[in-house]
Design an enzyme around this catalytic site. Structure first.
Site, mmCIF file in Angstrom:
data_model
loop_
_atom_site.group_PDB
_atom_site.id
_atom_site.type_symbol
_atom_site.label_atom_id
_atom_site.label_comp_id
_atom_site.label_asym_id
_atom_site.label_seq_id
_atom_site.Cartn_x
_atom_site.Cartn_y
_atom_site.Cartn_z
ATOM 1 N N ASN A 106 0.838 -1.018 0.059
ATOM 2 C CA ASN A 106 0.102 -0.053 -0.055
ATOM 3 C C ASN A 106 0.658 1.208 0.029
ATOM 4 O O ASN A 106 1.984 1.145 0.580
ATOM 5 C CB ASN A 106 -0.772 -0.087 1.346
ATOM 6 C CG ASN A 106 -1.571 1.147 1.327
ATOM 7 O OD1 ASN A 106 -2.428 1.505 0.289
ATOM 8 N ND2 ASN A 106 -1.916 1.838 2.487
ATOM 9 N N HIS A 108 0.693 5.218 1.124
ATOM 10 C CA HIS A 108 0.057 5.973 2.225
ATOM 11 C C HIS A 108 0.879 7.389 2.392
ATOM 12 O O HIS A 108 2.044 7.300 2.417
ATOM 13 C CB HIS A 108 0.020 5.345 3.475
ATOM 14 C CG HIS A 108 -0.755 6.087 4.524
ATOM 15 N ND1 HIS A 108 -1.875 5.850 4.544
ATOM 16 C CD2 HIS A 108 -0.464 7.065 5.687
ATOM 17 C CE1 HIS A 108 -2.549 6.750 5.598
ATOM 18 N NE2 HIS A 108 -1.268 7.373 6.049
ATOM 19 N N SER A 135 4.705 6.815 2.359
ATOM 20 C CA SER A 135 5.358 5.478 2.755
ATOM 21 C C SER A 135 4.780 4.556 1.813
ATOM 22 O O SER A 135 3.513 4.416 1.660
ATOM 23 C CB SER A 135 5.144 5.206 4.074
ATOM 24 O OG SER A 135 5.526 6.384 4.929
ATOM 25 N N ASP A 144 -2.735 0.633 7.992
ATOM 26 C CA ASP A 144 -1.502 1.469 7.631
ATOM 27 C C ASP A 144 -0.256 1.109 8.693
ATOM 28 O O ASP A 144 0.327 2.147 8.916
ATOM 29 C CB ASP A 144 -1.837 3.043 7.773
ATOM 30 C CG ASP A 144 -2.996 3.349 6.900
ATOM 31 O OD1 ASP A 144 -3.018 2.700 5.544
ATOM 32 O OD2 ASP A 144 -3.553 4.429 7.059
HETATM 33 C C1 GAR Z 1 -2.721 9.025 -2.804
HETATM 34 O O1 GAR Z 1 -2.332 10.174 -2.178
HETATM 35 C C2 GAR Z 1 -2.596 8.039 -1.881
HETATM 36 O O2 GAR Z 1 -1.522 7.736 -1.169
HETATM 37 C C3 GAR Z 1 -3.896 8.082 -1.025
HETATM 38 O O3 GAR Z 1 -5.085 8.429 -2.037
HETATM 39 C C4 GAR Z 1 -4.204 9.168 -2.967
HETATM 40 C C5 GAR Z 1 -5.032 8.441 -4.377
HETATM 41 O O4 GAR Z 1 -4.282 9.187 -5.604
HETATM 42 N N1 GAR Z 1 -4.183 7.069 -0.371
HETATM 43 C C6 GAR Z 1 -4.830 6.873 0.999
HETATM 44 O O5 GAR Z 1 -4.988 8.064 1.548
HETATM 45 C C7 GAR Z 1 -4.822 5.507 1.523
HETATM 46 N N2 GAR Z 1 -5.496 5.610 2.635
HETATM 47 P P1 GAR Z 1 -4.426 8.552 -6.823
HETATM 48 O O6 GAR Z 1 -5.707 7.876 -6.967
HETATM 49 O O7 GAR Z 1 -4.395 9.687 -7.703
HETATM 50 O O8 GAR Z 1 -3.300 7.398 -6.871
#
Ligand code: GAR
Length: 209
Positions: A106, A108, A135, A144
């Protein structure tokens, strides 16, 4: 090359970063499926246009166990050996996590172990941190909190809002995720020294007063 299924819920820019990184001839992974709980996720259309198989199943009206099982079946049918969560905003049940134990990563948007969960950038700004960041970790049952593989600190600038910080962290995410995934599938397990080093780095970052 290691076969990877990517799970998304939204825009899918991290999925796109993984996809285009995988086009390099020496990349040790390939995407075999992009799956989503949101049929309208823009990343699905991009993946399809790039010739990657897609699967979408809305979670509304389904139990978590049934939805997880359907996602798992689609992932297995794709032949994937690894699952990369990339903005997948649905908590996965313990059965699913167990099935992909050690094979699910994942990304995060914080310097874990700081700020698991939501609103990471608001929390980093509110705490007066000097750095936000991102991360990549192995997914375990606790949200997480699995072993860290790698992370990138991103300096917080005067006047940053959660939105401006998130945009810069996202750029760092797009560099970090392909690198961390390639390192992981390339050697199966991150070396302990790396996990120790990134943890130290995260904990040692100074906070502003
Ligand atoms: C990213 O910033 C990712 O790290 C976060 O959502 C966004 C997705 O963007 N993930 C989380 O918050 C997981 N809990 P994307 O759809 O453009 O890749």
């Amino acid at each position: 090359r290691a076969r990877v299924a990517v799970l998304i819920s939204g825009t899918g820019t991290n999925m796109a970063a993984l996809l285009y990184a995988s086009r390099a001839p020496d990349c040790p992974f390939q995407l075999v499926l992009v799956a989503s709980n949101n049929p309208a996720a823009p990343g699905l259309a991009l993946a399809a246009a790039e010739g990657i198989a897609t699967f979408a199943l809305p979670h509304k009206g389904m139990s978590r166990a049934d939805h997880d099982a359907a996602m798992d079946a689609a992932i297995r049918a794709s032949g994937a050996e690894y699952v990369a969560l990339a903005g997948y905003m649905r908590v996965l049940g313990t059965d699913f996590v167990q099935r992909w134990d050690g094979r699910m990563l994942n990304i995060h948007p914080s310097l874990l172990p700081k700020y698991p969960g939501l609103d990471t950038h608001v929390r980093a700004l509110g705490a007066g941190d000097t750095h936000g960041g991102c991360s990549v970790h192995i997914v375990t049952a606790e949200l997480d909190s699995g072993p860290l593989l790698d992370q990138t600190p991103v300096a917080i600038l005067p006047g940053d809002t959660a939105e401006t910080l998130a945009a810069r962290v996202l750029i760092a995410e797009h560099q970090l995720y392909p690198r961390a995934l390639a390192a992981y599938v390339g050697r199966e397990r991150a070396p302990d020294y790396l996990i120790g080093r990134v943890r130290e780095l995260a904990l040692a970052l100074p906070e502003a007063d």
